[in-house]
Design an enzyme around this catalytic site. Sequence first.
Site, mmCIF file in Angstrom:
data_model
loop_
_atom_site.group_PDB
_atom_site.id
_atom_site.type_symbol
_atom_site.label_atom_id
_atom_site.label_comp_id
_atom_site.label_asym_id
_atom_site.label_seq_id
_atom_site.Cartn_x
_atom_site.Cartn_y
_atom_site.Cartn_z
ATOM 1 N N SER A 126 0.843 -1.205 0.000
ATOM 2 C CA SER A 126 0.000 0.000 0.000
ATOM 3 C C SER A 126 0.874 1.250 0.000
ATOM 4 C CB SER A 126 -0.886 0.000 1.250
ATOM 5 O OG SER A 126 -0.054 0.134 2.394
ATOM 6 N N ASP B 131 -1.506 -1.903 -3.832
ATOM 7 C CA ASP B 131 -2.802 -1.836 -3.151
ATOM 8 C C ASP B 131 -3.221 -0.371 -3.005
ATOM 9 O OD1 ASP B 131 -4.978 -2.745 -1.644
ATOM 10 O OD2 ASP B 131 -3.877 -2.575 0.241
ATOM 11 N N GLU C 130 -11.341 0.519 -8.513
ATOM 12 C CA GLU C 130 -12.394 0.546 -7.482
ATOM 13 C C GLU C 130 -13.654 1.248 -7.991
ATOM 14 O OE1 GLU C 130 -10.924 1.200 -3.566
ATOM 15 O OE2 GLU C 130 -12.781 2.125 -2.830
ATOM 16 N N HIS D 174 -13.015 -0.932 5.804
ATOM 17 C CA HIS D 174 -11.583 -1.135 6.044
ATOM 18 C C HIS D 174 -11.233 -0.960 7.535
ATOM 19 C CE1 HIS D 174 -10.582 -0.084 1.660
ATOM 20 N NE2 HIS D 174 -9.900 -1.191 1.892
ATOM 21 N N GLY D 175 -10.273 -1.760 7.983
ATOM 22 C CA GLY D 175 -9.626 -1.505 9.270
ATOM 23 C C GLY D 175 -10.396 -1.891 10.515
ATOM 24 N N HIS E 278 -12.430 -5.945 -0.547
ATOM 25 C CA HIS E 278 -11.504 -5.191 0.317
ATOM 26 C C HIS E 278 -12.053 -5.172 1.741
ATOM 27 C CE1 HIS E 278 -8.604 -3.021 -2.403
ATOM 28 N NE2 HIS E 278 -9.346 -3.695 -3.255
ATOM 29 N N GLY E 279 -11.207 -4.716 2.667
ATOM 30 C CA GLY E 279 -11.673 -4.554 4.052
ATOM 31 C C GLY E 279 -12.185 -5.852 4.657
ATOM 32 N N SER F 184 -10.836 -7.964 6.835
ATOM 33 C CA SER F 184 -10.543 -8.301 8.242
ATOM 34 C C SER F 184 -11.788 -8.207 9.102
ATOM 35 C CB SER F 184 -9.504 -7.330 8.822
ATOM 36 O OG SER F 184 -8.287 -7.466 8.161
ATOM 37 N N THR G 73 -5.565 -5.677 8.254
ATOM 38 C CA THR G 73 -5.618 -5.376 9.689
ATOM 39 C C THR G 73 -5.536 -6.634 10.562
ATOM 40 O OG1 THR G 73 -6.992 -3.485 9.112
ATOM 41 C CG2 THR G 73 -6.947 -4.101 11.431
HETATM 42 O O1 G3H Z 1 -6.621 -3.044 0.590
HETATM 43 C C1 G3H Z 1 -6.461 -3.623 1.677
HETATM 44 C C2 G3H Z 1 -7.552 -4.294 2.304
HETATM 45 O O2 G3H Z 1 -8.757 -3.929 1.796
HETATM 46 C C3 G3H Z 1 -7.418 -4.616 3.740
HETATM 47 O O3 G3H Z 1 -8.486 -4.219 4.564
HETATM 48 O O4 G3H Z 1 -7.292 -4.022 6.724
HETATM 49 O O5 G3H Z 1 -9.741 -4.161 6.627
HETATM 50 O O6 G3H Z 1 -8.389 -6.152 6.084
HETATM 51 P P1 G3H Z 1 -8.475 -4.676 6.077
HETATM 52 ZN ZN ZN Z 2 -8.613 -2.066 0.566
#
Ligand code: G3H
Ligand code: ZN
Length: 338
Positions: free
Chosen positions: A50, A82, A134, A203-204, A231-232, A234, A272
């Site tokens: 990233s 990323d 995206e 995300h996060g 994405h996102g 986690s 994350t």
């Molecule tokens: O682009 C990276 C991801 O979308 C990671 O998202 O940290 O929520 O798993 P995350």
């Molecule tokens: Zn992402």
Amino acid sequence: MPLVTSKELLQQAQAERYAVGAFNANNMECVKAVIEAAEEERAPVILQVSQGAIRYAGLGMATTMVQTVAQEASVPVVLHLDHGTSFLQNVQCLHAGFTSLMYDGAAEPLEKNIEISAKIAEIAHAVGLPVEAELGKIPKIEDYVDGERANELRHRPPAEQVEILRETAGPQVEALMADASQAATFVEKTGIDSLAAAVGSIHGMWADIWPLRRDRIEALVKATSLPLVCHGSSGVVRTRADAKAKGIELRPDECTLEEAVQIGICKVNVATAVSMAFLRGAREAWDERPAEKDLRKVLLPGLQAAKELVRGYMRLFGSSGRIAGAGRGETSEVKHAE
Ligand code: G3H
Ligand code: ZN
């Protein structure tokens, strides 16, 4: 083996109905954790860098780290950008040796997003590289919950956290989701190779509790034949059983990460959760032996915890066991401080 492109891996995943895990290359230990997991699981894998990682490690270091582990690996590895947010950054990564690019134009008006995505796809394709772009916007939890509130929230029962987030973040997350009726035109006008569509994730997140929108994913699968990227991840609840154990009730138009892969998600981004597993592992090790002076003996349990988490995700995505062979059988270790 040499790095491969995400196009090869995602096309196969799409054809065989599994997803390739994409994990963030934030430091040497996490990169090793991901590669060791991929070797042990016999899974193809994407290591992604990233903008934050580029600022932290430097583009040269981040690139070399992934190139080195890929070269030594017996499973296919992709080096992916990323959330690149500019044309120039994509060009820099292409030049540095990345084998997959991403343009995140979510902050731009749709026409501008299309224009820049198309420009990047054109130059990337000229040298055989695929591009992810995206559609809609995948927000971050900090957009809705500040640090103090998050800290308070995360200690509540999971079902309660979900209910609170449904009220505070839900309507805005929904408003940012990708519009399937725009997907075909977006894909056609940009010429991209995979689509990072906002399908309800955030995300996060600090825990895997939040559902994805089944109806949105299904509509996107109908609208485009491109591999879809989640994405996102986690924060996304992994399975029905997991949701039940946590007391989380999914609505009829919602689904788990496992179900999203069955519907058509082909690349799953997890950052994350890897970071948190690593930190927990390292903290527990140092808490157990607070007199430890050798950082490797504290970081190694972090690496091992991150590896176990990644292995679990690879099994969940169905990417485990896709690559023949027994692997190199090498795992990180610290014999003694020297
Ligand atoms: O682009 C990276 C991801 O979308 C990671 O998202 O940290 O929520 O798993 P995350
Ligand atoms: Zn992402």
